[in-house]
Design an enzyme around this catalytic site. Structure first.
Site, PDB file in Angstrom:
ATOM      1  N   GLY A 148      -8.620   2.486  11.130  1.00  0.00           N
ATOM      2  CA  GLY A 148      -9.761   2.452  10.211  1.00  0.00           C
ATOM      3  C   GLY A 148     -10.066   3.820   9.633  1.00  0.00           C
ATOM      4  O   GLY A 148     -11.137   4.050   9.073  1.00  0.00           O
ATOM      5  N   TYR A 182       2.966  -5.411  -7.411  1.00  0.00           N
ATOM      6  CA  TYR A 182       1.677  -5.145  -8.064  1.00  0.00           C
ATOM      7  C   TYR A 182       1.662  -3.734  -8.656  1.00  0.00           C
ATOM      8  O   TYR A 182       1.409  -3.557  -9.851  1.00  0.00           O
ATOM      9  CB  TYR A 182       0.567  -5.316  -7.030  1.00  0.00           C
ATOM     10  CG  TYR A 182      -0.831  -5.184  -7.567  1.00  0.00           C
ATOM     11  CD1 TYR A 182      -1.410  -6.189  -8.338  1.00  0.00           C
ATOM     12  CD2 TYR A 182      -1.596  -4.057  -7.276  1.00  0.00           C
ATOM     13  CE1 TYR A 182      -2.718  -6.072  -8.803  1.00  0.00           C
ATOM     14  CE2 TYR A 182      -2.899  -3.933  -7.734  1.00  0.00           C
ATOM     15  CZ  TYR A 182      -3.458  -4.948  -8.498  1.00  0.00           C
ATOM     16  OH  TYR A 182      -4.747  -4.819  -8.954  1.00  0.00           O
ATOM     17  N   TYR A 195      -7.827  -2.687  10.066  1.00  0.00           N
ATOM     18  CA  TYR A 195      -6.385  -2.454  10.142  1.00  0.00           C
ATOM     19  C   TYR A 195      -6.133  -0.981  10.461  1.00  0.00           C
ATOM     20  O   TYR A 195      -6.761  -0.093   9.870  1.00  0.00           O
ATOM     21  CB  TYR A 195      -5.695  -2.836   8.825  1.00  0.00           C
ATOM     22  CG  TYR A 195      -5.881  -4.295   8.432  1.00  0.00           C
ATOM     23  CD1 TYR A 195      -6.241  -5.273   9.372  1.00  0.00           C
ATOM     24  CD2 TYR A 195      -5.680  -4.719   7.107  1.00  0.00           C
ATOM     25  CE1 TYR A 195      -6.412  -6.596   8.997  1.00  0.00           C
ATOM     26  CE2 TYR A 195      -5.849  -6.047   6.735  1.00  0.00           C
ATOM     27  CZ  TYR A 195      -6.223  -6.986   7.689  1.00  0.00           C
ATOM     28  OH  TYR A 195      -6.401  -8.306   7.325  1.00  0.00           O
ATOM     29  N   VAL A 214     -10.922  -6.135   1.809  1.00  0.00           N
ATOM     30  CA  VAL A 214     -11.671  -5.699   2.987  1.00  0.00           C
ATOM     31  C   VAL A 214     -13.156  -6.062   2.931  1.00  0.00           C
ATOM     32  O   VAL A 214     -13.713  -6.504   3.942  1.00  0.00           O
ATOM     33  CB  VAL A 214     -11.447  -4.186   3.241  1.00  0.00           C
ATOM     34  CG1 VAL A 214     -12.058  -3.304   2.161  1.00  0.00           C
ATOM     35  CG2 VAL A 214     -11.940  -3.796   4.603  1.00  0.00           C
ATOM     36  N   VAL A 215     -13.807  -5.912   1.782  1.00  0.00           N
ATOM     37  CA  VAL A 215     -15.250  -6.174   1.759  1.00  0.00           C
ATOM     38  C   VAL A 215     -15.520  -7.653   2.036  1.00  0.00           C
ATOM     39  O   VAL A 215     -16.349  -8.003   2.887  1.00  0.00           O
ATOM     40  CB  VAL A 215     -15.880  -5.738   0.411  1.00  0.00           C
ATOM     41  CG1 VAL A 215     -17.343  -6.163   0.349  1.00  0.00           C
ATOM     42  CG2 VAL A 215     -15.764  -4.229   0.226  1.00  0.00           C
ATOM     43  N   GLN A 234      -8.248   5.233   7.234  1.00  0.00           N
ATOM     44  CA  GLN A 234      -7.914   5.254   5.798  1.00  0.00           C
ATOM     45  C   GLN A 234      -9.200   5.117   4.989  1.00  0.00           C
ATOM     46  O   GLN A 234     -10.164   4.499   5.460  1.00  0.00           O
ATOM     47  CB  GLN A 234      -6.897   4.142   5.448  1.00  0.00           C
ATOM     48  CG  GLN A 234      -7.377   2.714   5.510  1.00  0.00           C
ATOM     49  CD  GLN A 234      -7.292   2.088   6.891  1.00  0.00           C
ATOM     50  OE1 GLN A 234      -7.465   2.748   7.899  1.00  0.00           O
ATOM     51  NE2 GLN A 234      -7.044   0.788   6.949  1.00  0.00           N
ATOM     52  N   ASP A 251       0.190   1.021   3.221  1.00  0.00           N
ATOM     53  CA  ASP A 251      -1.258   1.016   2.966  1.00  0.00           C
ATOM     54  C   ASP A 251      -1.686   2.450   2.601  1.00  0.00           C
ATOM     55  O   ASP A 251      -1.522   3.365   3.404  1.00  0.00           O
ATOM     56  CB  ASP A 251      -1.970   0.565   4.254  1.00  0.00           C
ATOM     57  CG  ASP A 251      -3.361   0.050   4.015  1.00  0.00           C
ATOM     58  OD1 ASP A 251      -3.528  -1.174   3.940  1.00  0.00           O
ATOM     59  OD2 ASP A 251      -4.280   0.880   3.897  1.00  0.00           O
TER      60      ASP A 251
HETATM   61  P1  NAD Z   1      -9.065 -12.111  -9.300  1.00  0.00           P
HETATM   62  O1  NAD Z   1      -7.869 -12.498  -8.508  1.00  0.00           O
HETATM   63  O2  NAD Z   1     -10.404 -12.590  -8.873  1.00  0.00           O
HETATM   64  O3  NAD Z   1      -8.887 -12.519 -10.834  1.00  0.00           O
HETATM   65  C1  NAD Z   1      -7.647 -12.633 -11.452  1.00  0.00           C
HETATM   66  C2  NAD Z   1      -7.703 -13.826 -12.384  1.00  0.00           C
HETATM   67  O4  NAD Z   1      -6.451 -13.925 -13.100  1.00  0.00           O
HETATM   68  C3  NAD Z   1      -7.888 -15.154 -11.659  1.00  0.00           C
HETATM   69  O5  NAD Z   1      -8.872 -15.917 -12.297  1.00  0.00           O
HETATM   70  C4  NAD Z   1      -6.519 -15.796 -11.735  1.00  0.00           C
HETATM   71  O6  NAD Z   1      -6.568 -17.211 -11.659  1.00  0.00           O
HETATM   72  C5  NAD Z   1      -6.019 -15.272 -13.055  1.00  0.00           C
HETATM   73  N1  NAD Z   1      -4.551 -15.259 -13.174  1.00  0.00           N
HETATM   74  C6  NAD Z   1      -3.657 -14.740 -12.296  1.00  0.00           C
HETATM   75  N2  NAD Z   1      -2.399 -14.912 -12.748  1.00  0.00           N
HETATM   76  C7  NAD Z   1      -2.506 -15.541 -13.954  1.00  0.00           C
HETATM   77  C8  NAD Z   1      -1.556 -15.995 -14.906  1.00  0.00           C
HETATM   78  N3  NAD Z   1      -0.242 -15.852 -14.719  1.00  0.00           N
HETATM   79  N4  NAD Z   1      -2.005 -16.603 -16.029  1.00  0.00           N
HETATM   80  C9  NAD Z   1      -3.336 -16.779 -16.240  1.00  0.00           C
HETATM   81  N5  NAD Z   1      -4.275 -16.378 -15.362  1.00  0.00           N
HETATM   82  C10 NAD Z   1      -3.865 -15.756 -14.231  1.00  0.00           C
HETATM   83  O7  NAD Z   1      -9.030 -10.508  -9.356  1.00  0.00           O
HETATM   84  P2  NAD Z   1     -10.122  -9.464  -9.867  1.00  0.00           P
HETATM   85  O8  NAD Z   1     -10.558  -8.676  -8.708  1.00  0.00           O
HETATM   86  O9  NAD Z   1     -11.122 -10.129 -10.718  1.00  0.00           O
HETATM   87  O10 NAD Z   1      -9.187  -8.538 -10.761  1.00  0.00           O
HETATM   88  C11 NAD Z   1      -9.114  -8.671 -12.166  1.00  0.00           C
HETATM   89  C12 NAD Z   1      -8.188  -7.623 -12.737  1.00  0.00           C
HETATM   90  O11 NAD Z   1      -8.642  -6.314 -12.381  1.00  0.00           O
HETATM   91  C13 NAD Z   1      -6.738  -7.731 -12.243  1.00  0.00           C
HETATM   92  O12 NAD Z   1      -5.867  -7.456 -13.298  1.00  0.00           O
HETATM   93  C14 NAD Z   1      -6.651  -6.642 -11.199  1.00  0.00           C
HETATM   94  O13 NAD Z   1      -5.340  -6.147 -11.081  1.00  0.00           O
HETATM   95  C15 NAD Z   1      -7.598  -5.590 -11.754  1.00  0.00           C
HETATM   96  N6  NAD Z   1      -8.111  -4.745 -10.665  1.00  0.00           N
HETATM   97  C16 NAD Z   1      -9.046  -5.218  -9.798  1.00  0.00           C
HETATM   98  C17 NAD Z   1      -9.484  -4.398  -8.769  1.00  0.00           C
HETATM   99  C18 NAD Z   1     -10.523  -4.864  -7.781  1.00  0.00           C
HETATM  100  O14 NAD Z   1     -10.843  -4.122  -6.854  1.00  0.00           O
HETATM  101  N7  NAD Z   1     -11.115  -6.027  -7.905  1.00  0.00           N
HETATM  102  C19 NAD Z   1      -8.969  -3.109  -8.614  1.00  0.00           C
HETATM  103  C20 NAD Z   1      -8.001  -2.684  -9.521  1.00  0.00           C
HETATM  104  C21 NAD Z   1      -7.586  -3.493 -10.558  1.00  0.00           C
HETATM  105  N1  UDP Z   2      -8.411  -3.753   5.530  1.00  0.00           N
HETATM  106  C1  UDP Z   2      -8.930  -3.863   6.823  1.00  0.00           C
HETATM  107  N2  UDP Z   2      -9.310  -5.099   7.243  1.00  0.00           N
HETATM  108  C2  UDP Z   2      -9.241  -6.209   6.465  1.00  0.00           C
HETATM  109  C3  UDP Z   2      -8.723  -6.083   5.154  1.00  0.00           C
HETATM  110  C4  UDP Z   2      -8.321  -4.838   4.710  1.00  0.00           C
HETATM  111  O1  UDP Z   2      -9.018  -2.883   7.569  1.00  0.00           O
HETATM  112  O2  UDP Z   2      -9.638  -7.284   6.938  1.00  0.00           O
HETATM  113  C5  UDP Z   2      -8.028  -2.411   5.051  1.00  0.00           C
HETATM  114  C6  UDP Z   2      -6.672  -2.332   4.371  1.00  0.00           C
HETATM  115  O3  UDP Z   2      -5.657  -2.074   5.320  1.00  0.00           O
HETATM  116  C7  UDP Z   2      -6.864  -1.160   3.416  1.00  0.00           C
HETATM  117  C8  UDP Z   2      -8.355  -1.234   3.047  1.00  0.00           C
HETATM  118  O4  UDP Z   2      -8.971  -2.046   4.049  1.00  0.00           O
HETATM  119  O5  UDP Z   2      -6.649   0.063   4.083  1.00  0.00           O
HETATM  120  C9  UDP Z   2      -8.606  -1.866   1.684  1.00  0.00           C
HETATM  121  O6  UDP Z   2      -7.899  -3.068   1.618  1.00  0.00           O
HETATM  122  P1  UDP Z   2      -8.006  -4.093   0.403  1.00  0.00           P
HETATM  123  O7  UDP Z   2      -7.039  -5.187   0.678  1.00  0.00           O
HETATM  124  O8  UDP Z   2      -9.417  -4.431   0.184  1.00  0.00           O
HETATM  125  O9  UDP Z   2      -7.566  -3.247  -0.879  1.00  0.00           O
HETATM  126  P2  UDP Z   2      -6.437  -2.161  -1.172  1.00  0.00           P
HETATM  127  O10 UDP Z   2      -7.195  -0.964  -1.563  1.00  0.00           O
HETATM  128  O11 UDP Z   2      -5.617  -1.894   0.050  1.00  0.00           O
HETATM  129  O12 UDP Z   2      -5.636  -2.774  -2.259  1.00  0.00           O
END
Ligand code: NAD
Ligand code: UDP
Length: 327
Positions: free
Chosen positions: A205, A143, A202, A185-186, A207, A269
């Site tokens: 806690g 990722y 995890y 986590v949320v 972090q 992590d």
């Molecule tokens: P999500 O997993 O809910 O959404 C991702 C979507 O992409 C899904 O609908 C999935 O089916 C689709 N998808 C995955 N692989 C695919 C492929 N090969 N072809 C077509 N569709 C595909 O995640 P999200 O939280 O909505 O995140 C959306 C974007 O934002 C992602 O690129 C993620 O990396 C980025 N992002 C999210 C967060 C966050 O906290 N939610 C943080 C940082 C970056």
């Molecule tokens: N985490 C946790 N309990 C859970 C899931 C996640 O303590 O049930 C922690 C995880 O180890 C990380 C933070 O919460 O330190 C955020 O995790 P998340 O997977 O939401 O996102 P990240 O920022 O790590 O991609």
């Protein structure tokens, strides 16, 4: 405008589509439903300005659009680590295909990158100049490194082919429509709390993360897309919490009696994470407006409604009967 949203059936993508549809755009949602779901976009299915295409972005596609919000990629560590090779393909080949499309039709292209490009950061809070501390061979690399290559591709298409790009580095975002089995986590804490189960913290806690409510994030993405700066721009809420503080906040809001179950900390992590949002503030006049308490309340409401709809037996009485909960 005709706007393509890749990953539009996912959590952030579907909220973005709601906003774009309300603005009167012609929206194409492209998704392979890996972590996305039709119910997230169900209300637009019969709308004449909405199209859904089931497609995997690792394969090329020909479309005519003016803007591309490129969000397709699983975002939860549980989901992106389930098939790490596919995660890399989605980030590299998928982004390449979408940039190729942007180049061909001269569309503006916004990449949903991530705070994960900073890895386990050595500076705090993280500014966009910071180049990160990423393990190239760890379990998060598919990722982190995938998104770093995606950023490189975006900038190279910009320099080499004049593609108009925008790069958002999104920090932890939460809200309604996250999957119940999402693993982040949320959603984990909210689902566990509503089921009356112990909250899984995890490590100790200690972090930290900084949690942004999804409506704020979507607003930031749209400002970036329609503004003049290519980025990268951090988009996130700078209010920083330890994971234990987050667990306590959820306990307080759902059931203070809930136990906390400490589990091993996953490999690599990140220990601390908080965005410096000076760029977003000055370039986009953007900053988050929804405090954690309010965002959590809306998220808990959404999960409670969905879980009740799916199976009322899933929730203890005290959780779904407000009168009982207050006794
Ligand atoms: P999500 O997993 O809910 O959404 C991702 C979507 O992409 C899904 O609908 C999935 O089916 C689709 N998808 C995955 N692989 C695919 C492929 N090969 N072809 C077509 N569709 C595909 O995640 P999200 O939280 O909505 O995140 C959306 C974007 O934002 C992602 O690129 C993620 O990396 C980025 N992002 C999210 C967060 C966050 O906290 N939610 C943080 C940082 C970056
Ligand atoms: N985490 C946790 N309990 C859970 C899931 C996640 O303590 O049930 C922690 C995880 O180890 C990380 C933070 O919460 O330190 C955020 O995790 P998340 O997977 O939401 O996102 P990240 O920022 O790590 O991609």
């Amino acid at each position: 405008m005709r706007i393509l949203v890749t990953g539009g059936a996912g959590f952030i993508g579907s909220h973005l589509i709601d906003r774009l549809m309300h603005q009167g755009h012609d929206v194409i949602c492209l998704d392979n439903f890996y972590t996305g779901h039709k119910r997230n976009i169900l209300k637009w299915m019969d709308h004449p300005y909405f199209e859904l295409i089931r497609h995997d972005i690792t394969e090329p596609i020909r479309l005519e659009v003016d803007q591309i919000y490129h969000l397709a990629c699983p975002a939860s560590p549980v989901h992106y680590q389930y098939n790490p090779v596919k995660t890399i393909k989605t980030n590299v080949m998928g982004t390449l295909n979408m940039l190729g499309l942007a180049k061909r039709v001269k569309a503006r292209f916004l990449l949903a990158s991530t705070s994960e490009v900073y890895g386990d950061p050595e500076i705090h809070p993280q500014t966009e100049e910071y180049r990160g501390n990423v393990n190239p061979i760890g379990i998060r690399s598919c990722y982190d490194e995938g998104k770093r290559v995606a950023e490189t591709l975006a900038f190279d298409y910009h320099r080499q082919n004049d593609v108009e790009i925008r790069v958002a580095r999104i920090f932890n975002t939460y809200g309604p429509r996250m999957l119940e089995n999402d693993g982040r986590v949320v959603s984990n804490f909210v689902v566990q709390a509503l089921r009356g189960q112990p909250l899984t913290v995890y490590g100790e806690g200690a972090q930290t993360r900084s949690f942004c409510f999804v409506s704020d994030l979507v607003d930031g993405l749209m400002r970036l897309m329609n503004g003049d700066h290519i980025g990268p721009v951090n988009l996130g809420n700078p209010d920083e919490y330890t994971i234990l503080q987050l667990a306590k906040a959820v306990q307080d809001m759902v059931n203070p009696e809930l136990a906390i179950d400490f589990k091993p900390l996953p490999q690599d992590d990140p220990r601390r994470r908080k965005p410096d949002i000076t760029r977003a503030q000055t370039w986009l006049s953007w900053q988050p407006t929804v405090p954690l308490q309010e965002g959590l309340r809306l998220t808990i409401e959404d999960f409670r409604a969905r879980m009740l709809e799916a199976d009322p037996e899933d929730l203890p009485q005290s959780v779904y009967q407000p009168s009982a909960a207050s006794t």
